[in-house]
Scaffold this motif. Structure first.
Motif, PDB file in Angstrom:
ATOM      1  N   ASP A 111       7.985  17.380  53.624  1.00 16.51           N
ATOM      2  CA  ASP A 111       8.046  16.144  52.847  1.00 16.51           C
ATOM      3  C   ASP A 111       6.662  15.777  52.307  1.00 16.51           C
ATOM      4  O   ASP A 111       5.624  16.203  52.824  1.00 16.51           O
ATOM      5  N   ALA A 112       6.674  14.950  51.279  1.00 16.79           N
ATOM      6  CA  ALA A 112       5.437  14.619  50.573  1.00 16.79           C
ATOM      7  C   ALA A 112       4.447  13.892  51.473  1.00 16.79           C
ATOM      8  O   ALA A 112       3.233  14.095  51.370  1.00 16.79           O
ATOM      9  N   SER A 113       4.933  13.041  52.373  1.00 12.85           N
ATOM     10  CA  SER A 113       4.014  12.291  53.234  1.00 12.85           C
ATOM     11  C   SER A 113       3.275  13.216  54.196  1.00 12.85           C
ATOM     12  O   SER A 113       2.099  12.997  54.502  1.00 12.85           O
ATOM     13  N   THR A 114       3.959  14.267  54.668  1.00 11.96           N
ATOM     14  CA  THR A 114       3.297  15.222  55.555  1.00 11.96           C
ATOM     15  C   THR A 114       2.276  16.055  54.796  1.00 11.96           C
ATOM     16  O   THR A 114       1.175  16.323  55.288  1.00 11.96           O
ATOM     17  N   GLU A 115       2.622  16.466  53.575  1.00  8.16           N
ATOM     18  CA  GLU A 115       1.662  17.186  52.736  1.00  8.16           C
ATOM     19  C   GLU A 115       0.405  16.336  52.523  1.00  8.16           C
ATOM     20  O   GLU A 115      -0.725  16.839  52.602  1.00  8.16           O
ATOM     21  N   GLN A 116       0.607  15.068  52.261  1.00 13.40           N
ATOM     22  CA  GLN A 116      -0.519  14.166  52.028  1.00 13.40           C
ATOM     23  C   GLN A 116      -1.361  14.024  53.300  1.00 13.40           C
ATOM     24  O   GLN A 116      -2.596  14.004  53.247  1.00 13.40           O
ATOM     25  N   LEU A 117      -0.685  13.930  54.455  1.00 12.10           N
ATOM     26  CA  LEU A 117      -1.395  13.807  55.727  1.00 12.10           C
ATOM     27  C   LEU A 117      -2.239  15.054  56.000  1.00 12.10           C
ATOM     28  O   LEU A 117      -3.386  14.954  56.465  1.00 12.10           O
TER      29      LEU A 117
ATOM     30  N   GLY B  94       0.986   6.878  60.456  1.00 13.08           N
ATOM     31  CA  GLY B  94       0.974   7.993  59.528  1.00 13.08           C
ATOM     32  C   GLY B  94       1.593   9.271  60.081  1.00 13.08           C
ATOM     33  O   GLY B  94       1.899  10.185  59.323  1.00 13.08           O
ATOM     34  N   TRP B  95       1.782   9.338  61.401  1.00 14.44           N
ATOM     35  CA  TRP B  95       2.305  10.548  62.044  1.00 14.44           C
ATOM     36  C   TRP B  95       3.768  10.393  62.456  1.00 14.44           C
ATOM     37  O   TRP B  95       4.309  11.258  63.140  1.00 14.44           O
TER      38      TRP B  95
END
Length: 278
Positions: A2-8, A135-136
């Motif tokens: 997912d995009a949020s994990t890529e960003q993290l 964030g995690w």
């Protein structure tokens, strides 16, 4: 992914690498290649493997990886979890960030597995909470599932949880019923759960229509057994509050449906994993 994990992942790399890995740049020849492996130094359960792989790919697309243990797999000390090959600089630059994700998430999965095993043979689910690292959350809740646990609500948006502070602010039974009716009308399919601190509240909440679950907060085993009898199978019952590995077996034996444990995420210890060149 997912995009949020890529960003993290990108944020974690930027935090560590900044404008460049000065050690690798000056002490490792640009043409150097190597083989390495991530191995276990203690027993546990894998989680975060795809994230670790993604870190190396983000650092240098030429790095190749071979996954030997998937998320949810148990492992023993000395077992190799991941093989890595490619540019030496990239492997060294990505080492710590990849390990940070893998160690932390495998620690959560291992913690969840301990709690799941501690309630056997009782048919009770082990639930996580919102007590996650900011964030995690998606990653840590995936780690709970890898360990055999069950995800409770993901956030404030997907499940109604009326807790003691909500009740203190605005909590007569009539007001509760009006609010429940509004949720059912405007957000059909949304689960509604009320927190009860004592058996009198349990009895009151059982008179309301539209409630799906009760959270029984900080009740000992005897009160939980009484609440289970009072409920008589009508609503799903969750026990929560101060539950440890030492006490969870007794709680599971009361007939409760689920036990939520904040320690799955907020107190999980990062596992001892290491990357070594071969």
């Amino acid at each position: 992914m997912d995009a949020s994990t890529e960003q993290l992942i990108r944020a974690a790399i930027a935090e560590d690498v900044g404008d460049g890995d000065v050690t690798a740049t000056y002490f490792i020849p640009a043409e150097s290649t190597a083989q390495a492996q991530i191995a276990a130094r203690e027993p546990g359960v894998v989680s975060g493997m795809e994230v670790a792989v993604r870190v190396f790919q983000e650092i240098d697309p030429r790095i190749q990886t071979h996954i030997l243990r998937q998320d949810g797999d148990a492992f023993e000390p000395g077992e190799v979890l991941l093989e890595i090959s490619g540019p030496t600089r990239g492997i060294l630059t990505g080492e710590r960030t990849a390990l940070n994700f893998l160690q932390r998430l495998s620690g959560v999965a291992t913690q969840a597995r301990r709690y799941v095993q501690a309630v056997q043979p009782h048919p009770v689910q082990i639930w996580d909470t919102r007590k996650t690292t900011p964030g995690w959350r998606l990653l840590e809740k995936a780690a709970v599932k890898a360990g055999g646990g069950t995800n409770h609500r993901m956030g404030l948006y997907d499940h109604v949880m009326v807790k003691d502070n909500h009740l203190a602010a605005h909590g007569s039974l009539k007001e509760l019923q009006r609010a429940i009716d509004r949720v059912k009308a405007e957000r059909p399919g949304t689960r509604i759960q009320l927190e009860a601190d004592n058996l009198d509240q349990v009895a009151d909440f059982l008179t309301l229509r539209g409630v799906d679950m009760l959270l029984l907060d900080n009740m000992g085993a005897e009160k939980l057994r009484q609440a289970v009898a009072l409920n008589a199978g009508r609503l799903w019952l969750e026990a929560s509050g101060g539950i440890t590995l030492a006490t969870i077996g007794e709680i599971a034996a009361t007939g409760i449906n689920a036990i939520s444990v904040g320690a799955l995420t907020h107190s999980a210890r990062a596992l001892d994993l290491g990357l070594d060149f071969t």
